[in-house]
Design an enzyme around this catalytic site. Structure first.
Site, short mmCIF file in Angstrom:
data_model
loop_
_atom_site.label_atom_id
_atom_site.label_comp_id
_atom_site.label_asym_id
_atom_site.label_seq_id
_atom_site.Cartn_x
_atom_site.Cartn_y
_atom_site.Cartn_z
N ALA A 87 22.66 -12.60 -83.86
CA ALA A 87 23.63 -12.23 -84.88
C ALA A 87 23.21 -10.86 -85.40
O ALA A 87 22.05 -10.47 -85.28
CB ALA A 87 23.61 -13.26 -86.00
N GLY A 134 21.41 -15.81 -82.22
CA GLY A 134 22.82 -16.09 -81.96
C GLY A 134 23.21 -15.87 -80.51
O GLY A 134 24.13 -16.51 -80.01
N GLU A 157 22.33 -18.93 -78.84
CA GLU A 157 23.23 -19.99 -79.35
C GLU A 157 24.62 -19.89 -78.72
O GLU A 157 25.24 -20.90 -78.41
CB GLU A 157 23.28 -19.91 -80.88
CG GLU A 157 21.94 -20.32 -81.49
CD GLU A 157 21.80 -19.98 -82.96
OE1 GLU A 157 21.93 -18.80 -83.32
OE2 GLU A 157 21.58 -20.90 -83.76
N GLU A 182 14.61 -16.48 -85.21
CA GLU A 182 15.04 -16.29 -86.60
C GLU A 182 13.92 -16.50 -87.61
O GLU A 182 13.91 -15.90 -88.68
CB GLU A 182 16.20 -17.25 -86.94
CG GLU A 182 17.50 -16.95 -86.21
CD GLU A 182 17.66 -17.67 -84.87
OE1 GLU A 182 16.62 -18.12 -84.31
OE2 GLU A 182 18.79 -17.77 -84.39
N1 CAA Z 1 21.14 -7.16 -85.02
C1 CAA Z 1 21.41 -5.85 -85.26
N2 CAA Z 1 20.93 -4.86 -84.51
C2 CAA Z 1 20.14 -5.18 -83.46
C3 CAA Z 1 19.81 -6.52 -83.15
C4 CAA Z 1 20.36 -7.55 -83.98
N3 CAA Z 1 20.14 -8.83 -83.75
N4 CAA Z 1 19.00 -6.53 -82.08
C5 CAA Z 1 18.82 -5.24 -81.71
N5 CAA Z 1 19.50 -4.42 -82.55
C6 CAA Z 1 19.57 -2.96 -82.53
C7 CAA Z 1 18.29 -2.33 -83.01
O1 CAA Z 1 18.24 -2.30 -84.41
C8 CAA Z 1 18.38 -0.97 -82.37
O2 CAA Z 1 19.26 -0.18 -83.11
P1 CAA Z 1 18.79 1.32 -83.60
O3 CAA Z 1 18.66 2.08 -82.30
O4 CAA Z 1 19.94 1.76 -84.44
O5 CAA Z 1 17.49 1.16 -84.31
C9 CAA Z 1 19.05 -1.25 -81.03
O6 CAA Z 1 19.70 -2.53 -81.19
C10 CAA Z 1 18.08 -1.38 -79.88
O7 CAA Z 1 17.09 -2.33 -80.23
P2 CAA Z 1 15.51 -2.06 -80.14
O8 CAA Z 1 15.22 -0.61 -80.34
O9 CAA Z 1 14.83 -3.04 -81.04
O10 CAA Z 1 15.28 -2.44 -78.59
P3 CAA Z 1 13.91 -2.92 -77.93
O11 CAA Z 1 14.16 -2.90 -76.46
O12 CAA Z 1 12.74 -2.20 -78.48
O13 CAA Z 1 13.75 -4.47 -78.40
C11 CAA Z 1 14.54 -6.73 -78.86
C12 CAA Z 1 14.67 -5.45 -77.98
C13 CAA Z 1 13.19 -7.39 -78.61
C14 CAA Z 1 15.65 -7.67 -78.42
C15 CAA Z 1 14.67 -6.33 -80.35
O14 CAA Z 1 15.83 -5.52 -80.51
C16 CAA Z 1 14.79 -7.50 -81.28
O15 CAA Z 1 13.81 -8.15 -81.57
N6 CAA Z 1 16.02 -7.76 -81.79
C17 CAA Z 1 16.27 -8.79 -82.78
C18 CAA Z 1 16.20 -10.17 -82.18
C19 CAA Z 1 16.44 -11.21 -83.25
O16 CAA Z 1 15.69 -11.35 -84.19
N7 CAA Z 1 17.54 -11.96 -83.10
C20 CAA Z 1 17.93 -12.98 -84.07
C21 CAA Z 1 18.91 -12.41 -85.06
S1 CAA Z 1 19.27 -13.51 -86.41
C22 CAA Z 1 20.33 -14.64 -85.75
O17 CAA Z 1 20.74 -14.57 -84.62
C23 CAA Z 1 20.73 -15.76 -86.71
C24 CAA Z 1 21.40 -16.90 -86.05
O18 CAA Z 1 20.92 -17.98 -85.90
C25 CAA Z 1 22.75 -16.78 -85.56
#
Ligand code: CAA
Length: 258
Positions: free
Chosen positions: A66, A109, A112, A132
């Site tokens: 998400a 998400g 999911e 999360e």
């Molecule tokens: N939401 C918003 N933006 C996101 C995102 C997310 N879930 N995941 C990645 N992005 C964005 C980053 O912020 C980044 O944007 P900027 O260039 O503007 O900074 C861009 O996508 C590229 O990401 P990274 O630079 O982090 O890429 P990476 O290759 O270094 O890492 C990754 C990849 C390990 C997937 C890392 O992006 C990450 O950990 N993302 C978040 C994963 C996460 O926590 N997901 C759960 C979200 S909460 C949820 O989903 C609730 C639910 O139950 C529904």
């Protein structure tokens, strides 16, 4: 075909291909993505020429979760009053079959949504996870429930409590994905599987999906009775007559969806 901002929709014969298209955010699922997916899935369900759908992302990310930036400033009252994430139930209400083709990250998400599909085909580079907890929250789009149904309590609990990622091979061994294919072949393999499903009798496909999904809601005796009633019901269709005649006459069936 409708023009969308965050997804691409194409028709490939009887198969609808939906591609998540926010590469700059690794396909993070914001409210626009949800709105557009609801619309595209409803259009697919209503289109009598379409019989299977594939949802995919990019090579690097199916979806990284998400949209954290969209949720960051929300308070309890906002989340509760808008019933945040409840809209995904419109996606899971899709009656026709659909497959998630997962390459790269399917986190939070993203994992999911993949689990909302009827089944997942994964590229060998796929990484699944419910991270999360690292953000101070929990799964919120069904992960605690669907992951536990898919891989059992021990592994689901470990995944959700540690936030670790699970690779494609482990995901296949654990029952999370139906099959793993080389990442470069993922879309072709998913579309081929979708074409196979799309070539089946449409009402039998609807009934199959409905009865398998009933295992989530019903006890064994009730579920078996439900299956039997749907099976009986198919004997009221022209496609049952055609399918069985085609077998006896040693030719492929020609379906009417009636
Ligand atoms: N939401 C918003 N933006 C996101 C995102 C997310 N879930 N995941 C990645 N992005 C964005 C980053 O912020 C980044 O944007 P900027 O260039 O503007 O900074 C861009 O996508 C590229 O990401 P990274 O630079 O982090 O890429 P990476 O290759 O270094 O890492 C990754 C990849 C390990 C997937 C890392 O992006 C990450 O950990 N993302 C978040 C994963 C996460 O926590 N997901 C759960 C979200 S909460 C949820 O989903 C609730 C639910 O139950 C529904």
């Amino acid at each position: 075909m409708a023009n969308y901002e965050t997804i691409l929709v194409e028709e490939k014969g009887a198969v609808t291909l939906v591609t998540l298209n926010r590469p700059q955010a690794l396909n993070a699922l914001n409210s626009t993505v949800l709105k557009e997916l609801i619309d595209a899935f409803a259009a697919y369900d209503a289109d009598a020429s379409q019989h299977c759908l594939v949802l995919t992302g990019s090579e690097k990310a199916f979806a990284a979760g998400a949209d954290i930036k969209e949720m960051q400033s929300q308070g309890f009252a906002d989340m509760y009053s808008s019933n945040f994430f409840a809209g995904w139930e419109k996606v899971t209400a899709t009656r026709k079959p659909w497959i998630a083709a997962v390459s790269g990250f399917a986190l939070g998400g993203g994992c999911e949504v993949a689990m909302m599909a009827d089944f997942i085909i994964a590229g060998d580079n796929a990484k699944f996870g419910q991270p999360e907890i690292k953000l101070g929250v929990t799964p919120g789009m069904g992960g605690s429930q669907r992951l536990t149904h898919a891989i059992g309590k021990a592994k689901a609990m470990e995944m959700c409590l540690t936030g670790r990622m699970m690779g494609a091979d482990e995901a296949e061994r654990s029952g999370l994905v139906a099959k793993v294919v080389p990442a470069a072949d993922l879309l072709d393999e998913a579309l081929k599987t979708a074409e196979t499903i799309a070539a089946m009798a449409p009402l039998a496909a609807l009934a199959t999906k409905e009865m398998v999904n009933a295992t989530y809601e019903m006890g064994l005796a009730q579920g078996i009775n439900f299956e039997r009633r749907l099976f009986h019901g198919l004997f009221g269709t022209e496609d049952q007559k055609e399918g069985m005649a085609a077998f006896v006459e040693k030719r492929p069936g020609e379906w009417k969806g009636k």
